[in-house]
Design a protein around this motif. Sequence first.
Motif, PDB file in Angstrom:
ATOM      1  N   VAL A  29       0.415  29.371  -1.601  1.00 48.92           N
ATOM      2  CA  VAL A  29       0.048  28.993  -0.453  1.00 48.92           C
ATOM      3  C   VAL A  29       1.660  28.149  -0.110  1.00 48.92           C
ATOM      4  O   VAL A  29       1.138  27.615   1.089  1.00 48.92           O
ATOM      5  N   ASP A  38     -16.887  19.762   1.259  1.00 49.89           N
ATOM      6  CA  ASP A  38     -16.326  20.749   2.793  1.00 49.89           C
ATOM      7  C   ASP A  38     -16.734  19.588   4.210  1.00 49.89           C
ATOM      8  O   ASP A  38     -16.149  19.524   4.558  1.00 49.89           O
ATOM      9  N   LYS A  52     -14.744  17.719   6.999  1.00 52.99           N
ATOM     10  CA  LYS A  52     -14.458  17.712   8.793  1.00 52.99           C
ATOM     11  C   LYS A  52     -14.936  16.583   9.056  1.00 52.99           C
ATOM     12  O   LYS A  52     -15.110  16.633  10.035  1.00 52.99           O
ATOM     13  N   ASP A 108      -9.853  17.796   7.606  1.00 56.35           N
ATOM     14  CA  ASP A 108      -9.957  19.329   8.197  1.00 56.35           C
ATOM     15  C   ASP A 108      -8.678  20.405   8.430  1.00 56.35           C
ATOM     16  O   ASP A 108      -8.260  21.596   7.635  1.00 56.35           O
ATOM     17  N   GLU A 109      -7.778  19.853   8.887  1.00 46.00           N
ATOM     18  CA  GLU A 109      -6.730  20.332   9.275  1.00 46.00           C
ATOM     19  C   GLU A 109      -5.869  20.688   7.853  1.00 46.00           C
ATOM     20  O   GLU A 109      -5.123  21.109   7.583  1.00 46.00           O
ATOM     21  N   ARG A 110      -5.674  19.315   7.316  1.00 49.45           N
ATOM     22  CA  ARG A 110      -5.067  19.138   6.065  1.00 49.45           C
ATOM     23  C   ARG A 110      -5.447  20.109   4.794  1.00 49.45           C
ATOM     24  O   ARG A 110      -4.749  20.623   3.828  1.00 49.45           O
ATOM     25  N   ALA A 111      -6.588  19.970   4.804  1.00 45.03           N
ATOM     26  CA  ALA A 111      -7.140  20.722   4.497  1.00 45.03           C
ATOM     27  C   ALA A 111      -6.656  22.388   3.933  1.00 45.03           C
ATOM     28  O   ALA A 111      -7.138  23.550   3.051  1.00 45.03           O
ATOM     29  N   ASN A 112      -6.997  22.861   4.981  1.00 48.47           N
ATOM     30  CA  ASN A 112      -6.296  24.315   5.507  1.00 48.47           C
ATOM     31  C   ASN A 112      -5.239  24.281   4.845  1.00 48.47           C
ATOM     32  O   ASN A 112      -4.724  25.206   3.649  1.00 48.47           O
ATOM     33  N   ASP A 156      -4.118  25.236   0.975  1.00 47.68           N
ATOM     34  CA  ASP A 156      -5.493  25.971   0.724  1.00 47.68           C
ATOM     35  C   ASP A 156      -6.546  25.211   0.412  1.00 47.68           C
ATOM     36  O   ASP A 156      -6.888  24.531  -0.359  1.00 47.68           O
ATOM     37  N   ARG A 157      -7.857  25.082   1.827  1.00 43.05           N
ATOM     38  CA  ARG A 157      -9.272  24.228   1.579  1.00 43.05           C
ATOM     39  C   ARG A 157      -9.911  25.160   0.042  1.00 43.05           C
ATOM     40  O   ARG A 157     -10.836  24.161  -0.369  1.00 43.05           O
ATOM     41  N   ASN A 158      -9.966  26.307  -0.958  1.00 42.96           N
ATOM     42  CA  ASN A 158     -10.446  26.625  -1.092  1.00 42.96           C
ATOM     43  C   ASN A 158      -9.808  26.236  -2.692  1.00 42.96           C
ATOM     44  O   ASN A 158     -11.151  25.718  -3.636  1.00 42.96           O
TER      45      ASN A 158
END
Length: 136
Positions: free
Chosen positions: A18, A55, A59, A65-69, A72-74
């Motif tokens: 990541v 999850d 949100k 939500d943006e920072r989780a991505n 690496d959200r998973n």
Amino acid sequence: SYWLSLLDFPPDERVKAVGFADAREWMGRLRYTCSLCHQLGTEPTRRPKTRDEWDEALKLAGAMDERANLFDRNLLLDVLTRWSDKIRAGTLPAEAPPRGRLRMGPENHRPSPERSDREVGLYWGHRLGRPLRSEP
């Protein structure tokens, strides 16, 4: 922090994929980023959640939500779900909890542990898909 000591570091190869140097950097940035707005380890943040509930909680605000991505959200969901599983199983951190009263702010601003994560998020001013802003 006491409760965050139960978070497991993710594998280096996953965080390097990541763009982080190693798991230590990933975890440090996660703790810093989240603690800018949240007191991590308080009952609402450590309430055991399923992967889907985590999850949904991420949100609650566009920035989360943006920072989780970015993390690496998973991968983030894996780490948070394992943390919840440990807490649900009754695992306690190795060191003793801090003594004295921990302050979260005025008494009337404490979220109730009985509230859902969505209610807690809305209570603190989160709005779906929009930046956090104060309201009069």
